[in-house]
Design a protein around this motif. Structure first.
Motif, PDB file in Angstrom:
ATOM      1  N   LEU A   3       0.825  -1.193   0.000  1.00 58.53           N
ATOM      2  CA  LEU A   3       0.000   0.000   0.000  1.00 58.53           C
ATOM      3  C   LEU A   3       0.872   1.261   0.000  1.00 58.53           C
ATOM      4  N   SER A   4       2.003   1.209   0.661  1.00 60.69           N
ATOM      5  CA  SER A   4       2.904   2.365   0.726  1.00 60.69           C
ATOM      6  C   SER A   4       3.479   2.729  -0.648  1.00 60.69           C
ATOM      7  N   ASP A   5       3.405   1.826  -1.618  1.00 61.46           N
ATOM      8  CA  ASP A   5       3.857   2.132  -2.976  1.00 61.46           C
ATOM      9  C   ASP A   5       3.021   3.247  -3.610  1.00 61.46           C
ATOM     10  N   PHE A   6       1.851   3.490  -3.048  1.00 59.51           N
ATOM     11  CA  PHE A   6       0.952   4.503  -3.603  1.00 59.51           C
ATOM     12  C   PHE A   6       1.001   5.817  -2.833  1.00 59.51           C
ATOM     13  N   ASP A   7       1.882   5.943  -1.864  1.00 63.69           N
ATOM     14  CA  ASP A   7       2.035   7.189  -1.120  1.00 63.69           C
ATOM     15  C   ASP A   7       2.771   8.216  -1.966  1.00 63.69           C
ATOM     16  N   TYR A   8       2.321   9.453  -1.923  1.00 61.76           N
ATOM     17  CA  TYR A   8       2.998  10.538  -2.632  1.00 61.76           C
ATOM     18  C   TYR A   8       2.665  11.860  -1.955  1.00 61.76           C
ATOM     19  N   TYR A   9       3.483  12.851  -2.210  1.00 63.81           N
ATOM     20  CA  TYR A   9       3.272  14.174  -1.635  1.00 63.81           C
ATOM     21  C   TYR A   9       2.337  14.956  -2.548  1.00 63.81           C
ATOM     22  N   LEU A  10       1.292  15.548  -1.986  1.00 65.25           N
ATOM     23  CA  LEU A  10       0.367  16.389  -2.723  1.00 65.25           C
ATOM     24  C   LEU A  10       0.190  17.685  -1.954  1.00 65.25           C
ATOM     25  N   PRO A  11       0.738  18.789  -2.487  1.00 64.14           N
ATOM     26  CA  PRO A  11       0.598  20.073  -1.785  1.00 64.14           C
ATOM     27  C   PRO A  11      -0.876  20.431  -1.596  1.00 64.14           C
ATOM     28  N   GLU A  12      -1.208  20.951  -0.441  1.00 62.91           N
ATOM     29  CA  GLU A  12      -2.597  21.256  -0.110  1.00 62.91           C
ATOM     30  C   GLU A  12      -3.233  22.218  -1.098  1.00 62.91           C
ATOM     31  N   GLU A  13      -2.447  23.148  -1.644  1.00 64.14           N
ATOM     32  CA  GLU A  13      -3.013  24.124  -2.579  1.00 64.14           C
ATOM     33  C   GLU A  13      -3.412  23.503  -3.925  1.00 64.14           C
ATOM     34  N   LEU A  14      -3.025  22.251  -4.157  1.00 65.05           N
ATOM     35  CA  LEU A  14      -3.415  21.572  -5.393  1.00 65.05           C
ATOM     36  C   LEU A  14      -4.656  20.698  -5.217  1.00 65.05           C
ATOM     37  N   ILE A  15      -5.205  20.649  -4.026  1.00 61.95           N
ATOM     38  CA  ILE A  15      -6.397  19.854  -3.750  1.00 61.95           C
ATOM     39  C   ILE A  15      -7.634  20.711  -3.995  1.00 61.95           C
ATOM     40  N   ALA A  16      -8.482  20.288  -4.914  1.00 64.87           N
ATOM     41  CA  ALA A  16      -9.681  21.062  -5.260  1.00 64.87           C
ATOM     42  C   ALA A  16     -10.600  21.173  -4.047  1.00 64.87           C
ATOM     43  N   GLN A  17     -11.094  22.362  -3.819  1.00 57.78           N
ATOM     44  CA  GLN A  17     -12.018  22.602  -2.720  1.00 57.78           C
ATOM     45  C   GLN A  17     -13.467  22.686  -3.193  1.00 57.78           C
ATOM     46  N   HIS A  18     -13.653  23.002  -4.480  1.00 58.02           N
ATOM     47  CA  HIS A  18     -14.989  23.153  -5.055  1.00 58.02           C
ATOM     48  C   HIS A  18     -14.952  22.631  -6.489  1.00 58.02           C
ATOM     49  N   PRO A  19     -16.068  22.118  -6.987  1.00 62.08           N
ATOM     50  CA  PRO A  19     -16.094  21.656  -8.383  1.00 62.08           C
ATOM     51  C   PRO A  19     -15.950  22.834  -9.342  1.00 62.08           C
ATOM     52  N   VAL A  20     -15.318  22.591 -10.471  1.00 64.89           N
ATOM     53  CA  VAL A  20     -15.125  23.623 -11.474  1.00 64.89           C
ATOM     54  C   VAL A  20     -16.450  23.886 -12.198  1.00 64.89           C
ATOM     55  N   GLU A  21     -16.653  25.112 -12.600  1.00 63.39           N
ATOM     56  CA  GLU A  21     -17.843  25.468 -13.389  1.00 63.39           C
ATOM     57  C   GLU A  21     -17.385  26.105 -14.686  1.00 63.39           C
ATOM     58  N   PRO A  22     -17.927  25.749 -15.806  1.00 64.95           N
ATOM     59  CA  PRO A  22     -18.887  24.669 -16.001  1.00 64.95           C
ATOM     60  C   PRO A  22     -18.218  23.312 -15.798  1.00 64.95           C
ATOM     61  N   ARG A  23     -18.995  22.327 -15.416  1.00 69.14           N
ATOM     62  CA  ARG A  23     -18.447  21.026 -15.024  1.00 69.14           C
ATOM     63  C   ARG A  23     -17.655  20.344 -16.139  1.00 69.14           C
ATOM     64  N   ASP A  24     -18.041  20.558 -17.395  1.00 69.27           N
ATOM     65  CA  ASP A  24     -17.322  19.877 -18.475  1.00 69.27           C
ATOM     66  C   ASP A  24     -15.965  20.509 -18.780  1.00 69.27           C
ATOM     67  N   SER A  25     -15.593  21.539 -18.029  1.00 67.49           N
ATOM     68  CA  SER A  25     -14.267  22.142 -18.218  1.00 67.49           C
ATOM     69  C   SER A  25     -13.228  21.515 -17.279  1.00 67.49           C
ATOM     70  N   SER A  26     -13.626  20.465 -16.553  1.00 66.56           N
ATOM     71  CA  SER A  26     -12.665  19.783 -15.685  1.00 66.56           C
ATOM     72  C   SER A  26     -11.582  19.123 -16.533  1.00 66.56           C
TER      73      SER A  26
END
Length: 67
Positions: A3-26
């Motif tokens: 399971l530890s093979d899937f650990d990685y660093y992800l900066p908090e500022e790169l974590i989406a807080q809200h869905p993008v609008e319009p949704r199909d622009s994700s």
């Protein structure tokens, strides 16, 4: 495989807080098996990559508002 093979660093500022609008622009990452390349597209471009007989799995689950 561990399971530890899937650990990685992800900066908090790169974590989406809200869905993008319009949704199909994700964002959509496209992997070409033939050329072994990656390209970054938009979800609205998905029909360009689907062929007759392809299977498409939809996930309509929601995230629990745990904050």
């Amino acid at each position: 495989m561990r399971l530890s093979d899937f650990d990685y660093y992800l900066p908090e500022e790169l974590i989406a807080q809200h869905p993008v609008e319009p949704r199909d622009s994700s964002r959509l990452m496209v992997v070409s098996r033939q050329s072994q390349t990656f390209s970054h597209r938009r979800f609205r471009d998905l029909p360009e990559y689907l062929r007759p007989g392809d299977g498409l799995v939809l996930n309509e689950t929601r995230v629990m508002p745990a904050r």
